[in-house]
Design an enzyme around this catalytic site. Structure first.
Site, PDB file in Angstrom:
ATOM      1  N   GLY A 122      67.322 -17.990  24.630  1.00  0.00           N
ATOM      2  CA  GLY A 122      68.191 -17.636  23.518  1.00  0.00           C
ATOM      3  C   GLY A 122      69.560 -17.178  24.004  1.00  0.00           C
ATOM      4  N   SER A 123      70.143 -16.272  23.261  1.00  0.00           N
ATOM      5  CA  SER A 123      71.536 -15.878  23.534  1.00  0.00           C
ATOM      6  C   SER A 123      71.712 -15.099  24.827  1.00  0.00           C
ATOM      7  CB  SER A 123      72.089 -15.075  22.358  1.00  0.00           C
ATOM      8  OG  SER A 123      72.222 -15.898  21.220  1.00  0.00           O
ATOM      9  N   THR A 124      70.628 -14.621  25.441  1.00  0.00           N
ATOM     10  CA  THR A 124      70.800 -13.971  26.744  1.00  0.00           C
ATOM     11  C   THR A 124      71.372 -14.951  27.761  1.00  0.00           C
ATOM     12  OG1 THR A 124      68.521 -14.460  27.431  1.00  0.00           O
ATOM     13  CG2 THR A 124      68.912 -12.340  26.348  1.00  0.00           C
TER      14      THR A 124
END
Length: 487
Positions: free
Chosen positions: A218-220
């Site tokens: 995801g956005s990590t």
């Protein structure tokens, strides 16, 4: 000597020679094969005839032990302190079902049979010591950090990995649901039933999610994409506007890449784009750089190869893919997959001014006499980004925690940088998403800890699943445990 006697003597000599050849063949050529045969119980009986050495945390606390058994020709079996909490670190050692992880890899030291203990075994012959003893394995694990990770996950499915960015030492490695290795350490019917129950458990408690499960990050992963933009000179000023239209159409498609909610992502700076988690900005960066440059940067962080700690961690994958899929991979979706350990490595490299250290969890090996026979030497694995660019990325991650989506990770008096992630799960995002958070803490003496947390909370309401809400508080507790231990 008459002729018949001479023939008999020659024949006897041949028989003796054949016997010697056969004996040497069995004792030397086939020794290992015969020793490891299931039918040969003598070796296994000898293995469990004495107490096993211990696995140590915090430099001196044993989390394992040995217990004398009854009604068995195997005299001792393994026991654990807080088995479910430590199983993802130690693995298991069972009289009936072999061993795993450190218990398997360090078996020679723990049983006392390793060649490194030859001098110790020889010395014991002269000192009159009759009982064979195993050596100890001293890990890098921090008991307070491990407890914070395990307690924080609670009854949720997920994992935590924490590293010392300056050395690569693994400080915490938690996975839930977990299991107690003591329940099947013996070879009774009860042990067998416990083992079978674990094999059938649909929640896979024996799966080490911190090392062996890969998730869409995801956005990590936008931290890696930002590093790629800085390292390749696509952008140099983290506060300057980017070339990021809104809406942004995925390349070679008729669909737009959406952001979460109505957030001001048009031409947002790198700092603001990370703070607000703009899919459009980082998807376009990934496409602007191209698939190969993204693969190359991800590889510098450790993607696309197995990591040995010494326990093997499954390779995280940044895929070779077409343009629209590469844009999606740049925001941590599509075929992008990462282990929690891998994302902790990402955070640790940023925190350590761009230097990624080799993760490890065996600090020392000790002889039964407690003499140190091995000490780990820290090793730099790679340089994913320059010191200057790492410091820029630190500023960006710091903003995420101060005023962005990661505010639940704030620690008073400590500089914390982080990145949240809520990764889509299932066909057309039909399943509840994964909640991610990666972070580091920094004090006056540098960064003592970097953490990655992933939570698969099937019980939570879908709208409540977020990296900042579910994962960040766990990361905060782990970081605080490490920092408090250094005071």
């Amino acid at each position: 000597m008459n002729k018949p006697l001479r023939r008999i003597s020659v024949f006897c000599g041949i028989l003796i020679l054949a016997l010697l050849v056969r004996t040497n063949y069995l004792q030397y050529v086939r020794a290992d094969e015969l020793n490891t045969r299931d039918e040969n119980r003598r070796v296994r009986i000898e293995r469990y005839a004495h107490e096993r050495g211990d696995i140590i945390v915090d430099g001196g606390k044993a989390v394992t032990g040995s217990k004398e058994t009854k009604d068995s020709d195997f005299k001792f079996k393994r026991v654990w302190q807080d088995g479910p909490m430590w199983a993802p670190v130690t693995g298991y050692s069972s009289q009936a079902f072999d061993a795993s992880q450190l218990e398997k890899l360090e078996d020679g030291i723990l049983t006392g049979n390793d060649d490194q203990l030859f001098f110790d075994r020889t010395l014991s012959m002269f000192t009159g010591s009759k009982d064979k003893q195993g050596g100890n394995v001293v890990t890098t694990l921090n008991a307070a950090a491990q407890k914070a990770a395990f307690t924080g996950l609670g009854d949720k499915k997920g994992a935590v990995a924490a590293l010392d960015p300056q050395t690569g030492a693994i400080l915490a490695l938690a996975s839930t649901p977990s299991y107690d290795p003591s329940t099947f350490a013996g070879n009774s019917n009860k042990d067998s039933k416990a083992w079978q129950a674990l094999q059938k458990d649909k929640d896979k408690p024996m799966l080490n999610r911190a090392l062996r499960e890969t998730y869409p990050p995801g956005s990590t992963f936008k931290v890696v994409t930002a590093a790629a933009a800085l390292e390749n000179g696509l952008y140099t000023d983290i506060d300057a506007k980017t070339d990021s239209p809104l809406p942004y159409r995925l390349p070679l498609t008729t669909g737009n890449l959406e952001n979460e909610g109505n957030i001001p992502c048009e031409n947002a700076s790198l700092r603001e784009a990370l703070r607000m988690s703009c899919n459009t900005v980082f998807g376009k960066i990934s496409d602007d750089l191209g698939n190969q440059k993204m693969i190359d940067e991800a590889a510098k962080f450790g993607f696309n190869k197995d990591v040995y700690t010494p326990v093997r961690a499954t390779a995280s994958i940044y895929p070779k893919d077409n343009r629209p899929q590469n844009a999606m991979a740049g925001i941590g979706q599509a075929s992008n997959r990462a282990t929690p350990l891998q994302m902790a490595m990402v955070a640790s490299a940023v925190a350590n001014d761009g230097k990624l250290m080799q993760p490890y969890m065996v600090a020392e090996r000790q002889a039964p006499s407690l003499d140190v026979i091995y000490t780990h030497e820290k090793e730099q694995l790679s340089q994913p980004l320059s010191g200057e660019n790492a410091q820029k990325l630190q500023e960006m991650m710091k903003t995420v925690v101060e005023t962005g989506t990661g505010q639940n990770a704030k620690i008073p008096g400590v500089t914390v940088g982080g990145k949240t992630g809520t990764a889509q799960h299932g066909l057309n995002n039909s399943e509840k998403p994964y909640a991610w958070f990666i972070s580091y803490a920094k004090t006056d003496s540098g960064s003592p800890v970097a953490v990655a947390v992933v939570v698969e909370d099937s019980k939570a309401n879908r709208d409540d699943v977020s990296g900042g809400g579910l994962a960040a508080p766990i990361a905060k507790a782990v970081m605080k445990a490490v920092i408090d231990g250094k005071k």
